[in-house]
Scaffold this active site. Structure first.
Site, PDB file in Angstrom:
ATOM      1  N   THR A 123      -5.229 -12.655   4.015  1.00  0.00           N
ATOM      2  CA  THR A 123      -5.149 -11.174   4.814  1.00  0.00           C
ATOM      3  C   THR A 123      -4.913 -11.611   6.070  1.00  0.00           C
ATOM      4  O   THR A 123      -5.031 -12.130   7.083  1.00  0.00           O
ATOM      5  CB  THR A 123      -5.564 -10.117   4.257  1.00  0.00           C
ATOM      6  OG1 THR A 123      -4.586  -9.124   4.946  1.00  0.00           O
ATOM      7  CG2 THR A 123      -6.459  -9.540   5.070  1.00  0.00           C
ATOM      8  N   THR A 174      -7.016  -4.481  -2.076  1.00  0.00           N
ATOM      9  CA  THR A 174      -5.598  -4.513  -1.342  1.00  0.00           C
ATOM     10  C   THR A 174      -5.818  -3.237  -0.644  1.00  0.00           C
ATOM     11  O   THR A 174      -6.316  -2.451  -1.306  1.00  0.00           O
ATOM     12  CB  THR A 174      -5.037  -5.028  -1.347  1.00  0.00           C
ATOM     13  OG1 THR A 174      -3.655  -4.850  -0.747  1.00  0.00           O
ATOM     14  CG2 THR A 174      -4.582  -4.493  -2.910  1.00  0.00           C
ATOM     15  N   GLY A 175      -5.756  -2.832   0.182  1.00  0.00           N
ATOM     16  CA  GLY A 175      -5.584  -1.648   1.355  1.00  0.00           C
ATOM     17  C   GLY A 175      -6.083  -1.401   1.856  1.00  0.00           C
ATOM     18  O   GLY A 175      -6.693  -2.302   2.615  1.00  0.00           O
ATOM     19  N   SER A 220       1.865  -9.677   5.816  1.00  0.00           N
ATOM     20  CA  SER A 220       1.000  -9.561   6.052  1.00  0.00           C
ATOM     21  C   SER A 220      -0.616 -10.665   5.550  1.00  0.00           C
ATOM     22  O   SER A 220      -1.204  -9.797   5.485  1.00  0.00           O
ATOM     23  CB  SER A 220       1.028  -8.408   4.760  1.00  0.00           C
ATOM     24  OG  SER A 220       1.671  -8.880   3.687  1.00  0.00           O
ATOM     25  N   THR A 277      -1.881  -7.508   1.652  1.00  0.00           N
ATOM     26  CA  THR A 277      -3.141  -8.607   1.068  1.00  0.00           C
ATOM     27  C   THR A 277      -2.975  -9.285   0.468  1.00  0.00           C
ATOM     28  O   THR A 277      -2.860  -9.027  -1.118  1.00  0.00           O
ATOM     29  CB  THR A 277      -4.666  -8.143   1.214  1.00  0.00           C
ATOM     30  OG1 THR A 277      -4.765  -7.823   2.143  1.00  0.00           O
ATOM     31  CG2 THR A 277      -5.721  -9.432   1.094  1.00  0.00           C
ATOM     32  N   ARG A 279     -11.385  -5.762  14.761  1.00  0.00           N
ATOM     33  CA  ARG A 279     -11.433  -5.769  13.109  1.00  0.00           C
ATOM     34  C   ARG A 279     -10.972  -6.702  12.228  1.00  0.00           C
ATOM     35  O   ARG A 279     -10.656  -7.346  12.703  1.00  0.00           O
ATOM     36  CB  ARG A 279     -10.501  -4.401  13.333  1.00  0.00           C
ATOM     37  CG  ARG A 279     -10.680  -3.818  11.898  1.00  0.00           C
ATOM     38  CD  ARG A 279      -9.478  -4.663  10.864  1.00  0.00           C
ATOM     39  NE  ARG A 279      -9.681  -3.815  10.067  1.00  0.00           N
ATOM     40  CZ  ARG A 279      -8.895  -3.164   8.471  1.00  0.00           C
ATOM     41  NH1 ARG A 279      -7.822  -4.732   8.892  1.00  0.00           N
ATOM     42  NH2 ARG A 279      -9.285  -2.464   7.516  1.00  0.00           N
TER      43      ARG A 279
HETATM   44  N1  ASP Z   1      -7.252  -4.757   2.900  1.00  0.00           N
HETATM   45  C1  ASP Z   1      -6.870  -5.443   4.063  1.00  0.00           C
HETATM   46  C2  ASP Z   1      -7.643  -4.895   5.485  1.00  0.00           C
HETATM   47  O1  ASP Z   1      -7.706  -3.768   5.311  1.00  0.00           O
HETATM   48  C3  ASP Z   1      -5.559  -5.169   4.351  1.00  0.00           C
HETATM   49  C4  ASP Z   1      -4.221  -5.539   2.912  1.00  0.00           C
HETATM   50  O2  ASP Z   1      -4.489  -5.000   1.646  1.00  0.00           O
HETATM   51  O3  ASP Z   1      -3.429  -5.402   3.545  1.00  0.00           O
HETATM   52  O4  ASP Z   1      -7.619  -5.886   6.242  1.00  0.00           O
END
Ligand code: ASP
Length: 330
Positions: free
Chosen positions: A208, A241-242, A88, A190, A218
């Site tokens: 990330t 994160t997320g 990731s 991330t 994106r």
């Molecule tokens: N926040 C990151 C994103 O939307 C993804 C992640 O946290 O893994 O790209």
């Protein structure tokens, strides 16, 4: 009777507005003394998810020798970026739906200086490119081909980021998912890392490969200052994160820092930011978001929408993973 929150608020005010004792009531003078005598826990480093433990160790080598939080956050997240087994972040990150690995990263120091790269391809350590943007240019954010050109000019070497394992996973995904990118508990993670150094300065880094199998082009929250990361040396720092889109919608990390400025603890501030994510999204299916935060006193906290988010912490007396509290179970 003032609460602890008021004390923190007063402390933040104290450094921001430079209150002189002559304009304070005796009650306020007394409180200011209490605030000033509150022991700060430093140095300290915290970071998102299990990979944070290894990243923190490298940050700690710098922090424990009196090094700067900026050097510590960069060195820490580079460990995760360079780990091919981490799918990731950086090398070995899962690609977008077209099979191309694109990276997002940002860094911010105690003077509100920041640098960021987005949609960057072919470099193992985007965080170091982001630091160069901060230190060598007048700008904050470089993207895509321009960011690549800049990285080459700065002497960074190109690397193929798509490992055999990530390629296999992408090919497997293509068979079933008919080019519909989704985010779930397995395909994102991330690393966000925050540090407070011996001199009391805060810095943060966030890096990330973003949401796996995303649309080509994106960009998520991670390279967006105020969304994926925010640092205000008067108050504290936060990162996210997320699901990046949900974090951007509420200016997540900046909000966490503002909530701490207004007196919330790191845990309370992260919880309130998650509440906002929940409030603004009718459909929470697969919408995981987690925040971590660190204030000027070296207090840390976290909160997530779903169960399962954790963060790593390292201080002189503590080295462990902590499970974040959450809004709901999966
Ligand atoms: N926040 C990151 C994103 O939307 C993804 C992640 O946290 O893994 O790209």
């Amino acid at each position: 009777m003032k609460t602890r929150r008021d004390f923190i608020k007063l402390s933040a005010l104290g450094s921001a507005a430079v209150l002189t004792t002559s304009c304070l009531t005796s009650e306020e003078k007394n409180e200011k003394l209490i605030v000033n005598s509150k022991k700060t826990r430093k140095p300290i480093v915290i970071s998102t998810w299990n990979h944070g433990i290894k990243a923190n160790e490298v940050s700690w080598q710098i922090l424990s020798k009196g090094g700067s939080s900026l050097d510590a956050v960069e060195a820490g997240v580079k460990v995760t970026e360079s780990d091919p087994n981490n799918s990731s972040v950086g090398l070995g990150g899962l690609p977008d739906r077209d099979g191309i690995v694109t990276l997002d990263a940002c860094i911010m120091n105690h003077e509100n200086n920041c640098g960021s790269v987005a949609f960057l391809q072919d470099f193992e350590n985007p965080i170091s490119v982001a630091r160069k943007v901060m230190e060598e240019t007048q700008h904050v954010l470089l993207v895509g081909e321009g960011a690549k050109q800049f990285a080459l000019e700065q002497g960074f070497e190109e690397t193929n980021l798509l490992t055999e394992e990530s390629k296999l996973q992408w090919e497997k995904w293509k068979e079933k998912s008919n080019y519909q990118p989704v985010i779930n508990s397995e395909n994102h993670d991330t690393i966000g890392l925050l540090a407070l150094d011996e001199t009391g300065n805060l810095s943060g880094a966030c890096t990330t490969s973003g949401m796996a199998y995303k649309l080509h082009g994106r960009v998520g929250d991670s390279p967006i200052i105020g969304a994926g990361l925010f640092v205000d040396n008067e108050v504290g720092a936060a990162c996210a994160t997320g699901m990046g889109e949900a974090v951007i919608r509420i200016a997540g990390s900046a909000i966490v820092v503002e909530l701490m400025r207004n007196g919330m603890s790191p845990n309370e501030a992260c919880k309130e930011a998650v509440n906002r994510v929940v409030k603004k999204h009718k459909n929470l299916t697969n919408l995981q978001v987690g925040f971590i935060a660190l204030n000027k006193f070296g207090e840390a906290g976290a909160y997530s929408v779903y169960e399962g988010f954790n963060y790593a912490i390292q201080t002189t007396t503590q080295k462990e993973m902590i499970d974040a509290k959450y809004y709901k179970k999966w």
